[in-house]
Write a protein that holds these residues in place. Structure first.
Motif, PDB file in Angstrom:
ATOM      1  N   VAL A   8       0.869  -1.167   0.000  1.00 55.14           N
ATOM      2  CA  VAL A   8       0.000   0.000   0.000  1.00 55.14           C
ATOM      3  C   VAL A   8       0.906   1.217   0.000  1.00 55.14           C
ATOM      4  N   GLY A   9       0.745   2.088  -0.971  1.00 52.34           N
ATOM      5  CA  GLY A   9       1.613   3.254  -1.078  1.00 52.34           C
ATOM      6  C   GLY A   9       1.077   4.463  -0.357  1.00 52.34           C
ATOM      7  N   THR A  10      -0.225   4.695  -0.469  1.00 53.92           N
ATOM      8  CA  THR A  10      -0.815   5.896   0.103  1.00 53.92           C
ATOM      9  C   THR A  10      -2.198   5.593   0.646  1.00 53.92           C
ATOM     10  N   THR A  11      -2.497   6.202   1.771  1.00 58.55           N
ATOM     11  CA  THR A  11      -3.833   6.164   2.344  1.00 58.55           C
ATOM     12  C   THR A  11      -4.335   7.598   2.404  1.00 58.55           C
ATOM     13  N   TYR A  12      -5.593   7.813   2.040  1.00 56.45           N
ATOM     14  CA  TYR A  12      -6.180   9.147   2.046  1.00 56.45           C
ATOM     15  C   TYR A  12      -7.069   9.300   3.268  1.00 56.45           C
ATOM     16  N   ILE A  13      -6.871  10.395   3.990  1.00 57.66           N
ATOM     17  CA  ILE A  13      -7.629  10.657   5.207  1.00 57.66           C
ATOM     18  C   ILE A  13      -8.322  12.013   5.072  1.00 57.66           C
ATOM     19  N   ASN A  44       4.449  11.315   6.057  1.00 58.53           N
ATOM     20  CA  ASN A  44       5.010   9.968   6.077  1.00 58.53           C
ATOM     21  C   ASN A  44       4.978   9.473   7.514  1.00 58.53           C
ATOM     22  N   LEU A  45       4.404   8.290   7.684  1.00 55.89           N
ATOM     23  CA  LEU A  45       4.203   7.724   9.011  1.00 55.89           C
ATOM     24  C   LEU A  45       4.109   6.211   8.876  1.00 55.89           C
ATOM     25  N   ALA A  46       4.814   5.500   9.731  1.00 60.20           N
ATOM     26  CA  ALA A  46       4.722   4.035   9.767  1.00 60.20           C
ATOM     27  C   ALA A  46       5.030   3.413   8.404  1.00 60.20           C
ATOM     28  N   SER A  47       6.090   3.892   7.761  1.00 60.82           N
ATOM     29  CA  SER A  47       6.542   3.363   6.482  1.00 60.82           C
ATOM     30  C   SER A  47       5.510   3.500   5.359  1.00 60.82           C
ATOM     31  N   GLN A  48       4.697   4.551   5.430  1.00 63.11           N
ATOM     32  CA  GLN A  48       3.676   4.768   4.408  1.00 63.11           C
ATOM     33  C   GLN A  48       3.423   6.265   4.255  1.00 63.11           C
ATOM     34  N   SER A  49       2.932   6.650   3.094  1.00 57.91           N
ATOM     35  CA  SER A  49       2.509   8.026   2.863  1.00 57.91           C
ATOM     36  C   SER A  49       1.015   8.141   3.111  1.00 57.91           C
ATOM     37  N   PHE A  50       0.623   9.231   3.737  1.00 55.42           N
ATOM     38  CA  PHE A  50      -0.781   9.544   3.968  1.00 55.42           C
ATOM     39  C   PHE A  50      -1.066  10.912   3.364  1.00 55.42           C
ATOM     40  N   PHE A  51      -2.160  11.008   2.632  1.00 61.44           N
ATOM     41  CA  PHE A  51      -2.622  12.291   2.131  1.00 61.44           C
ATOM     42  C   PHE A  51      -3.731  12.753   3.072  1.00 61.44           C
TER      43      PHE A  51
END
Length: 136
Positions: A8-13, A44-51
Motif C-alpha cells: 500500500v503506497g498511500t492512504t487518504y484521510i 510519512n508515518l509508519a513506512s507509508q505516505s498519507f494524504f
C-alpha cells in the motif's frame, strides 16, 4: 496473473483543516511532513505516505458494520504488548483521544485512537513477521 500488488503506497484521510491536521499528525504521532498546500498535505508515518485531504465537515474514514458499530479502516502495528502499553500511555499524556487496551479474542491486544476530525485508527501489538524480517 504475473504481477501482484506489492504494498500500500498511500492512504487518504479526510480532514477539515489541512494545516491544523498536518501539525497534529507531526506533533502527536511523529509524522514527517513532506508537502502541504491548501487542499492537501502529504505526511510519512509508519513506512507509508498519507494524504490529508480537505473535506467537508463530518467526513471520516470510519464506517459502520452490519451491527451498527463504528469501525476503523486502518490498523497500525507495534512490536509487542510492552510497546503497545507504552504507546497507549504516551498518547494519553499527549492528550490524544485514545481508548483502553482491549483483548478482542485473538492474538495480541489493541487500542483505538482518534485524530482531530474523529478518524478512528487501531493499534495492534503484533508486528507482521514479514515486516520484522525485512526491516528490523
Amino acid at each position: 496473473m504475473k504481477d501482484k500488488l506489492l504494498r500500500v503506497g498511500t492512504t487518504y484521510i479526510p480532514v477539515t483543516n489541512v494545516e491544523l491536521s498536518s501539525k497534529w499528525y507531526v506533533d502527536k504521532l511523529g509524522a514527517e511532513l513532506s508537502y502541504i498546500d491548501k487542499d492537501k498535505a502529504i505526511i510519512n508515518l509508519a513506512s507509508q505516505s498519507f494524504f490529508l485531504v480537505a473535506a467537508n465537515e463530518n467526513q471520516s474514514a470510519n464506517f459502520f458494520d452490519c451491527n451498527g458499530v463504528e469501525r476503523f479502516s486502518l490498523t497500525f502495528e507495534v512490536d509487542g504488548l510492552e510497546a503497545l502499553e507504552l504507546l497507549n500511555k504516551d498518547f494519553k499524556e499527549n492528550e490524544i483521544s485514545v481508548g483502553e487496551i482491549e483483548d478482542r479474542g485473538h492474538t495480541g491486544r489493541n487500542f483505538v485512537f482518534y485524530d482531530l476530525d474523529g478518524n478512528k485508527f487501531d493499534v495492534w501489538s503484533e508486528l507482521s513477521p514479514t515486516f520484522k524480517k525485512k526491516f528490523m
